[in-house]
Write a protein that holds these residues in place. Structure first.
Motif, PDB file in Angstrom:
ATOM      1  N   ALA A   1       0.866  -1.185   0.000  1.00  0.00           N
ATOM      2  CA  ALA A   1       0.000   0.000   0.000  1.00  0.00           C
ATOM      3  C   ALA A   1       0.894   1.222   0.000  1.00  0.00           C
ATOM      4  O   ALA A   1       1.815   1.319   0.811  1.00  0.00           O
ATOM      5  N   GLY A   2       0.645   2.154  -0.909  1.00  0.00           N
ATOM      6  CA  GLY A   2       1.455   3.358  -0.963  1.00  0.00           C
ATOM      7  C   GLY A   2       1.069   4.242  -2.133  1.00  0.00           C
ATOM      8  O   GLY A   2       0.306   3.848  -3.020  1.00  0.00           O
ATOM      9  N   SER A   3       1.601   5.452  -2.149  1.00  0.00           N
ATOM     10  CA  SER A   3       1.326   6.401  -3.223  1.00  0.00           C
ATOM     11  C   SER A   3       2.064   6.004  -4.490  1.00  0.00           C
ATOM     12  O   SER A   3       3.199   5.519  -4.446  1.00  0.00           O
ATOM     13  N   VAL A   4       1.415   6.215  -5.617  1.00  0.00           N
ATOM     14  CA  VAL A   4       2.071   6.164  -6.915  1.00  0.00           C
ATOM     15  C   VAL A   4       1.799   7.507  -7.600  1.00  0.00           C
ATOM     16  O   VAL A   4       0.845   8.207  -7.252  1.00  0.00           O
ATOM     17  N   LEU A   5       2.653   7.866  -8.554  1.00  0.00           N
ATOM     18  CA  LEU A   5       2.538   9.161  -9.210  1.00  0.00           C
ATOM     19  C   LEU A   5       2.387   8.990 -10.712  1.00  0.00           C
ATOM     20  O   LEU A   5       3.108   8.202 -11.325  1.00  0.00           O
ATOM     21  N   HIS A   6       1.439   9.726 -11.300  1.00  0.00           N
ATOM     22  CA  HIS A   6       1.195   9.673 -12.732  1.00  0.00           C
ATOM     23  C   HIS A   6       1.482  11.031 -13.348  1.00  0.00           C
ATOM     24  O   HIS A   6       1.033  12.065 -12.838  1.00  0.00           O
ATOM     25  N   ALA A   7       2.222  11.030 -14.451  1.00  0.00           N
ATOM     26  CA  ALA A   7       2.537  12.284 -15.125  1.00  0.00           C
ATOM     27  C   ALA A   7       1.269  12.960 -15.642  1.00  0.00           C
ATOM     28  O   ALA A   7       1.176  14.190 -15.657  1.00  0.00           O
ATOM     29  N   LEU A   8       0.300  12.156 -16.050  1.00  0.00           N
ATOM     30  CA  LEU A   8      -0.989  12.665 -16.511  1.00  0.00           C
ATOM     31  C   LEU A   8      -2.096  11.895 -15.811  1.00  0.00           C
ATOM     32  O   LEU A   8      -1.953  10.689 -15.556  1.00  0.00           O
ATOM     33  N   PRO A   9      -3.213  12.546 -15.489  1.00  0.00           N
ATOM     34  CA  PRO A   9      -4.322  11.810 -14.871  1.00  0.00           C
ATOM     35  C   PRO A   9      -4.934  10.835 -15.862  1.00  0.00           C
ATOM     36  O   PRO A   9      -4.942  11.075 -17.074  1.00  0.00           O
ATOM     37  N   SER A  10      -5.453   9.732 -15.372  1.00  0.00           N
ATOM     38  CA  SER A  10      -6.065   8.735 -16.251  1.00  0.00           C
ATOM     39  C   SER A  10      -7.503   9.089 -16.600  1.00  0.00           C
ATOM     40  O   SER A  10      -8.146   8.371 -17.375  1.00  0.00           O
ATOM     41  N   GLY A  11      -8.023  10.181 -16.044  1.00  0.00           N
ATOM     42  CA  GLY A  11      -9.381  10.638 -16.351  1.00  0.00           C
ATOM     43  C   GLY A  11      -9.587  12.031 -15.799  1.00  0.00           C
ATOM     44  O   GLY A  11      -8.795  12.531 -14.988  1.00  0.00           O
ATOM     45  N   LEU A  12     -10.669  12.673 -16.218  1.00  0.00           N
ATOM     46  CA  LEU A  12     -10.923  14.052 -15.804  1.00  0.00           C
ATOM     47  C   LEU A  12     -11.142  14.185 -14.307  1.00  0.00           C
ATOM     48  O   LEU A  12     -10.904  15.241 -13.727  1.00  0.00           O
ATOM     49  N   THR A  13     -11.623  13.130 -13.673  1.00  0.00           N
ATOM     50  CA  THR A  13     -11.894  13.192 -12.237  1.00  0.00           C
ATOM     51  C   THR A  13     -10.848  12.443 -11.413  1.00  0.00           C
ATOM     52  O   THR A  13     -11.029  12.274 -10.210  1.00  0.00           O
ATOM     53  N   ARG A  14      -9.768  12.005 -12.034  1.00  0.00           N
ATOM     54  CA  ARG A  14      -8.784  11.186 -11.343  1.00  0.00           C
ATOM     55  C   ARG A  14      -7.625  12.044 -10.838  1.00  0.00           C
ATOM     56  O   ARG A  14      -7.238  13.030 -11.454  1.00  0.00           O
ATOM     57  N   THR A  15      -7.050  11.634  -9.724  1.00  0.00           N
ATOM     58  CA  THR A  15      -5.872  12.294  -9.180  1.00  0.00           C
ATOM     59  C   THR A  15      -4.603  11.774  -9.856  1.00  0.00           C
ATOM     60  O   THR A  15      -4.591  10.662 -10.404  1.00  0.00           O
ATOM     61  N   ARG A  16      -3.540  12.572  -9.803  1.00  0.00           N
ATOM     62  CA  ARG A  16      -2.238  12.113 -10.304  1.00  0.00           C
ATOM     63  C   ARG A  16      -1.439  11.417  -9.206  1.00  0.00           C
ATOM     64  O   ARG A  16      -0.311  10.986  -9.450  1.00  0.00           O
ATOM     65  N   GLU A  17      -2.010  11.317  -8.000  1.00  0.00           N
ATOM     66  CA  GLU A  17      -1.338  10.623  -6.905  1.00  0.00           C
ATOM     67  C   GLU A  17      -2.289   9.607  -6.263  1.00  0.00           C
ATOM     68  O   GLU A  17      -2.770   9.800  -5.149  1.00  0.00           O
ATOM     69  N   PRO A  18      -2.589   8.519  -6.978  1.00  0.00           N
ATOM     70  CA  PRO A  18      -3.430   7.480  -6.372  1.00  0.00           C
ATOM     71  C   PRO A  18      -2.720   6.832  -5.185  1.00  0.00           C
ATOM     72  O   PRO A  18      -1.488   6.809  -5.109  1.00  0.00           O
ATOM     73  N   LEU A  19      -3.518   6.302  -4.276  1.00  0.00           N
ATOM     74  CA  LEU A  19      -2.990   5.501  -3.167  1.00  0.00           C
ATOM     75  C   LEU A  19      -3.267   4.038  -3.519  1.00  0.00           C
ATOM     76  O   LEU A  19      -4.370   3.552  -3.315  1.00  0.00           O
ATOM     77  N   GLN A  20      -2.270   3.381  -4.063  1.00  0.00           N
ATOM     78  CA  GLN A  20      -2.452   2.024  -4.594  1.00  0.00           C
ATOM     79  C   GLN A  20      -2.308   0.993  -3.489  1.00  0.00           C
ATOM     80  O   GLN A  20      -1.370   1.037  -2.687  1.00  0.00           O
TER      81      GLN A  20
END
Length: 389
Positions: free
Chosen positions: A104-123
């Motif tokens: 369990a931990g944060s991951v970082l995305h250069a671009l969001p995967s959707g208009l309502t999605r964060t770029r720092e999901p907690l996977q």
């Protein structure tokens, strides 16, 4: 620009949501632990090559990259924790037989995967290494559904797919690699016109039955009848028949655990990453899959061992947003306790019972520090007693 403004699609997590996420994380991790999944904590930052191993080009596009000031090598901020757990299994643990890991931990995305999605999901997720059979696919999929129930998510719709259906068609028909990539692109985009155009250009070297099967793939979505239609319409390549048998077996076991179940034989999400059965869970009021997973037997190859593997992951922040929002728990307000042994012992007792106790600091008495407290500790004849405010 004001210094306190955050980047787009990056947000703070405020107390009520942060507590809800943390309590959900604890329940899920505890559930995974009692099923034999050992908790690992990979680093947020690694060399790019390690993070990309076996994960295909999609991860490369999603990843933030920086230059390591010590070595001069390119490093990446993880966009997915699955390659990291594969590295730990293959290179650090290096066990024979089955290994079960969770994280369990944060991951970082250069671009969001959707208009309502964060770029720092907690996977959060779980991975099972070392077993090739349907039994491990079933274990992981059951575990995913149980995890969603523990998180408070109901009304689950489950999609099952298998990348061997498309892969079997491509290999059985002898379609060259460059055309396979194009076919994958149009199927992933649900571009029916593009698919027809590509199939019409396959030529006489490709079996007509295989061409018709490729055109049919986007329509192979639905209930049990889809498997019957697939058996009737697709070429009888051993790889495809084995995939259909596996989907049927797993579906019979999982149906009692979900509201609805469907098959999607054109689901190629993670095609260059997965090697077998894939699955996705959905629920009402959320347009995105709330949990994803599948088999990816070759991911450990870059680390020295191509171990069979299957697993799932989900975003805790998204899950927490789907659960009814409870108010932050109320606390007990206590006077400053230094030197008062009886009061200190009473505060310690309440906290050991799991209650929140907020101690007033000098100069902030008379309720000035009573935020979110609905009770207080007062001295009565029987000792320090909790009463309502």
């Amino acid at each position: 620009m004001r210094e306190w403004i955050l980047p787009e699609y990056v947000e703070d997590i405020l107390p009520a949501e942060a507590l809800r996420i943390e309590m959900m994380r604890r329940r899920i991790i505890d559930w995974l632990l009692v099923h034999g999944y050992e908790l690992v904590g990979p680093p947020l930052l690694e060399y790019v090559e390690s993070l990309l191993s076996g994960s295909g080009g999609d991860t490369d596009l999603r990843m933030f990259k920086v230059v390591d000031q010590l070595s001069g090598r390119m490093m990446g901020l993880r966009a997915d924790m699955t390659p990291q757990t594969a590295r730990i299994d293959a290179h650090l643990l290096n066990r024979k037989g089955i290994t079960r890991l969770c994280y369990a931990g944060s991951v970082l995305h250069a671009l969001p995967s959707g208009l309502t999605r964060t770029r720092e999901p907690l996977q959060i997720g779980a991975e099972l290494y070392g077993h090739t059979g349907l039994e491990s696919d079933l274990e992981v999929q059951r575990l995913m559904l149980q995890t969603l129930a523990i998180a408070g998510i109901g009304g689950i719709h489950l999609d099952l797919g298998h990348v061997a259906v498309f892969r079997g068609l491509v290999r059985g028909a002898g379609i060259p690699a460059e055309l396979e990539t194009e076919l994958f692109g149009v199927l992933q985009a649900k571009d029916i016109c593009g698919l027809k155009e590509l199939c019409s250009g396959l030529g006489k070297n490709v079996d007509a039955h295989a061409r018709q099967a490729l055109l049919l793939l986007p329509e192979l979505y639905g209930d049990d009848k889809i498997l019957a239609l697939a058996r009737k319409s697709l070429p009888e390549y051993p790889e495809i028949l084995c995939a259909l048998d596996g989907l049927e077996t797993v579906a019979l076991q999982l149906k009692p655990m979900v509201d609805t179940l469907a098959f999607d034989l054109a689901d190629l999400r993670g095609y260059h990453y997965h090697s077998g059965m894939v699955f996705a869970a959905y629920t009402a009021n959320c347009p995105n899959a709330i949990a994803l997973g599948g088999r990816y037997d070759e991911i450990g190859k870059a680390f020295g061992r191509a171990r069979p593997a299957t697993g799932f992951s989900m975003d805790l922040r998204e899950l927490a947003g789907l659960v009814r929002s409870d108010l932050y728990p109320k606390g007990v307000l206590a006077p400053y306790a230094q030197g008062n042994k009886a009061l200190e012992e009473r505060i310690a007792q309440l906290r050991s019972e799991g209650q929140i106790v907020v101690v007033e600091l000098p100069g902030h008495e008379n309720g000035q520090g009573a935020f979110n407290c609905d009770r207080k500790l007062v001295l009565q004849d029987q000792g320090w007693t909790v009463i309502g405010i």
